[in-house]
Design a protein around this motif. Structure first.
Motif, PDB file in Angstrom:
ATOM      1  N   LYS A 167      -2.659  -5.584   3.577  1.00  0.00           N
ATOM      2  CA  LYS A 167      -3.624  -4.942   4.480  1.00  0.00           C
ATOM      3  C   LYS A 167      -4.438  -3.896   3.703  1.00  0.00           C
ATOM      4  O   LYS A 167      -3.991  -2.757   3.549  1.00  0.00           O
ATOM      5  N   TYR A 225       2.516   3.585   8.218  1.00  0.00           N
ATOM      6  CA  TYR A 225       1.080   3.844   8.042  1.00  0.00           C
ATOM      7  C   TYR A 225       0.600   4.879   9.062  1.00  0.00           C
ATOM      8  O   TYR A 225      -0.068   5.863   8.713  1.00  0.00           O
ATOM      9  N   TYR A 285       3.443  -0.823   9.789  1.00  0.00           N
ATOM     10  CA  TYR A 285       2.439  -0.114  10.596  1.00  0.00           C
ATOM     11  C   TYR A 285       2.962   1.245  11.053  1.00  0.00           C
ATOM     12  O   TYR A 285       2.204   2.206  11.126  1.00  0.00           O
ATOM     13  N   ARG A 316      -4.952  -0.167   4.856  1.00  0.00           N
ATOM     14  CA  ARG A 316      -3.878   0.821   4.763  1.00  0.00           C
ATOM     15  C   ARG A 316      -3.864   1.552   3.415  1.00  0.00           C
ATOM     16  O   ARG A 316      -3.110   2.507   3.242  1.00  0.00           O
ATOM     17  N   ASP A 319       8.999  -1.592   9.724  1.00  0.00           N
ATOM     18  CA  ASP A 319       7.661  -1.871  10.260  1.00  0.00           C
ATOM     19  C   ASP A 319       6.622  -1.106   9.431  1.00  0.00           C
ATOM     20  O   ASP A 319       6.542   0.125   9.519  1.00  0.00           O
ATOM     21  N   SER A 343       4.495   2.276   3.494  1.00  0.00           N
ATOM     22  CA  SER A 343       3.777   1.276   4.290  1.00  0.00           C
ATOM     23  C   SER A 343       3.241   0.147   3.410  1.00  0.00           C
ATOM     24  O   SER A 343       3.455  -1.023   3.694  1.00  0.00           O
TER      25      SER A 343
END
Length: 558
Positions: A404, A375, A372, A407, A370, A397
């Protein structure tokens, strides 16, 4: 009943004999007689009455005895087959025939024997298109253990024989049981058939729900919208599906337009309130969103999702302590990974880095890949001043998901600290697309642009920051030093002197001013200020380097 017989006798006296048979003769012989007669003189009114009467006596002893005495279901099949042809458009007759002569004839068998019996009957009558339709229609609706799965293979092998209304019934059954691969085959076959208007409406509904099930949002919206337009009736269930699809597609205004009439009709429907709350949250109408979720909360006392979304709304309103209380309520009801992630984020915003780190450590095994999670962990570690580990997590991340731009923001200052110019350039390229409003974020981008010598971007961002905070010595000093390094002493002097006036004891500003004076040839003044900067921050390598250069020049002048 007497009134019904009187009306029939008055209007059509020839019906009296059939009605008399149904009332007076034993049920089995009465029905057989009526069905035989229907083959030569079909009439749906009499047929309906015969079926209605037999249905009323289904639970009665006499009808069960009749079924027990039937040697085999084949005795009824010739009548079913023939009457099916006569009444295939008359659903009530067709449906009743099906259940009176198939379902009830099989009820004595063990459940696992029913599918075997159906398959045997199917093989015996497989060349009879009408009877194939009856048998498969029955199999698709009868929920005996294992029957449907076994019959599905028959459907595939004989799908072209099936009538459209039978296929639609099967399709609905498959949709309810989430047998999507089989459903796809049925829908493909239906697409080649000439459907009646009402059949088309049903086909579009099933097809739209099928596409929703496989997450094809565009096609689902197309067919369900077409269904809604053709049916010209408000289908509450389909309207709910449309709202969900609009939300997935990001069409929040369309979702809102569909929701409002539903809410006015069902104001105490908690699921509608939740959907409305989400739409308002997505469109940044946080007060309206909070109201909807609070209404949903009053209707659903122990729904963790409601508490979760209330916490999300409160985060948007920067009410972090209230948000923490809400997310804790959600976790108490159901301990989900996504809820713990939100809790870690709220703790981060409150500056409770150690607590946030503990939460993330507990759920790490569920994070897998994952982006996120990594991050968020990187931000927490950065807040704890564990820069190397933060750098590692933030890099992981963006390696997992590079789409994204936000990030990449926390990586800018870390990449600058670790001298990773290549990452600075990559991150800067990504974050240029963002519309930044936070001063710290804008500063990180400006500083990164300064390091890679993108003076145009750095100058525009520092000036933007100075509009927001005209007397900030850090912004003034950095902008002045950038122009100093690029040889524009006049611009450099304008910003550095102003910074020095505001904060004369800051070693970095003193160093910038000393370096400016050195570049201007004012060596003695530069040496005095440089010594002061070294005394205040002697461990900084740039300040020490400037000092030794200025000292050498100063000694050479003596």
């Amino acid at each position: 009943m007497k009134l019904f017989i009187f009306i029939l006798l008055t209007l059509k006296p020839e019906y009296f004999e059939n009605i008399y048979l149904l009332e007076k003769k034993p049920l089995d012989s009465a029905l057989i007689t009526i069905y035989k007669e229907q083959l030569t003189t079909p009439d749906s009114t009499i047929m309906d009455y015969a079926i209605t009467l037999s249905s009323k006596k289904v639970s009665g002893y006499s009808f069960k005895e009749f079924l027990r005495k039937m040697p085999e279901i084949q005795r009824a099949l010739p009548y079913i087959d023939s009457i099916y042809v006569l009444y295939e458009k008359h659903f009530s007759v067709y449906d009743s025939l099906l259940y009176n002569y198939l379902k009830l004839s099989l009820f004595m068998l063990p459940e696992d024997e029913i599918s075997k019996k159906l398959i045997a009957l199917f093989n015996k009558y497989k060349n009879n298109k009408n009877l194939v339709n009856v048998l498969i229609f029955f199999a698709s609706r009868y929920n005996a253990k294992g029957a449907l799965n076994k019959i599905l293979s028959l459907i595939e092998r004989n799908i072209e024989q099936l009538d459209s209304h039978v296929l639609l019934t099967i399709a609905q059954n498959l949709l309810e049981k989430h047998k999507l691969s089989k459903l796809k085959l049925i829908l493909q076959t239906l697409s080649k058939k000439s459907l009646k208007y009402n059949e088309k409406i049903q086909y579009y509904r099933i097809k739209g729900l099928y596409f929703e099930s496989i997450n094809n949002v565009d096609s689902a919206l197309f067919y369900l919208t077409l269904y809604t337009e053709m049916s010209q009736e408000l289908d509450l269930n389909i309207s709910r599906h449309l709202v969900s699809l609009y939300i997935k597609k990001g069409l929040f205004e369309e979702a809102k337009k569909t929701l409002l009439p539903l809410i006015s009709m069902s104001p105490f429907d908690a699921e509608l309130r939740k959907q409305a709350g989400y739409v308002y949250l997505a469109t940044q109408k946080y007060d309206s969103s909070l109201l909807e979720y609070l209404l949903a909360k009053s209707l659903l006392k122990n729904d963790p999702e409601v508490h979760y979304y209330i916490a999300r709304v409160l985060v948007r309103k920067k009410l972090y302590k209230d948000a923490l209380s809400s997310i804790n309520k959600a976790i108490k009801i159901e301990n989900k990974y996504s809820y713990q992630l939100l809790k870690a984020f709220i703790l981060l915003k409150l500056g409770y880095f150690d607590e946030a780190a503990r939460v993330l450590l507990v759920i790490k095994r569920y994070a897998r890949s994952d982006p996120y999670y990594y991050y968020l962990a990187g931000l927490v570690l950065k807040g704890m001043e564990r820069k190397k580990l933060a750098y590692k997590y933030l890099l992981k991340s963006v390696s997992l998901d590079s789409t994204k731009p936000l990030r990449y923001l926390p990586l800018l200052s870390l990449a600058a600290d670790f001298g990773d110019t290549a990452l600075l350039i990559t991150a800067l390229t990504k974050v240029k697309t963002l519309h930044l409003t936070d001063k710290d974020d804008i500063f990180d981008v400006a500083y990164a642009a300064q390091i890679i010598n993108d003076t145009l971007l750095a100058d525009s961002l520092y000036n933007l920051l100075l509009k927001m905070d005209p007397k900030n010595p850090l912004y003034l000093n950095n902008l002045g030093y950038m122009w100093l390094e690029n040889g524009n002493l006049k611009k450099a002097e304008k910003y550095i002197e102003k910074a020095y006036t505001i904060k004369p004891d800051d070693p970095y500003i003193i160093d910038s001013y000393a370096w400016l004076l050195f570049k201007q040839g004012r060596i003695k003044e530069a040496y005095i200020l440089s010594k002061k900067a070294v005394k205040l921050a002697g461990k900084d390598p740039d300040i020490k380097r400037h000092y030794f250069i200025i000292k050498k020049a100063y000694n050479a002048q003596k």
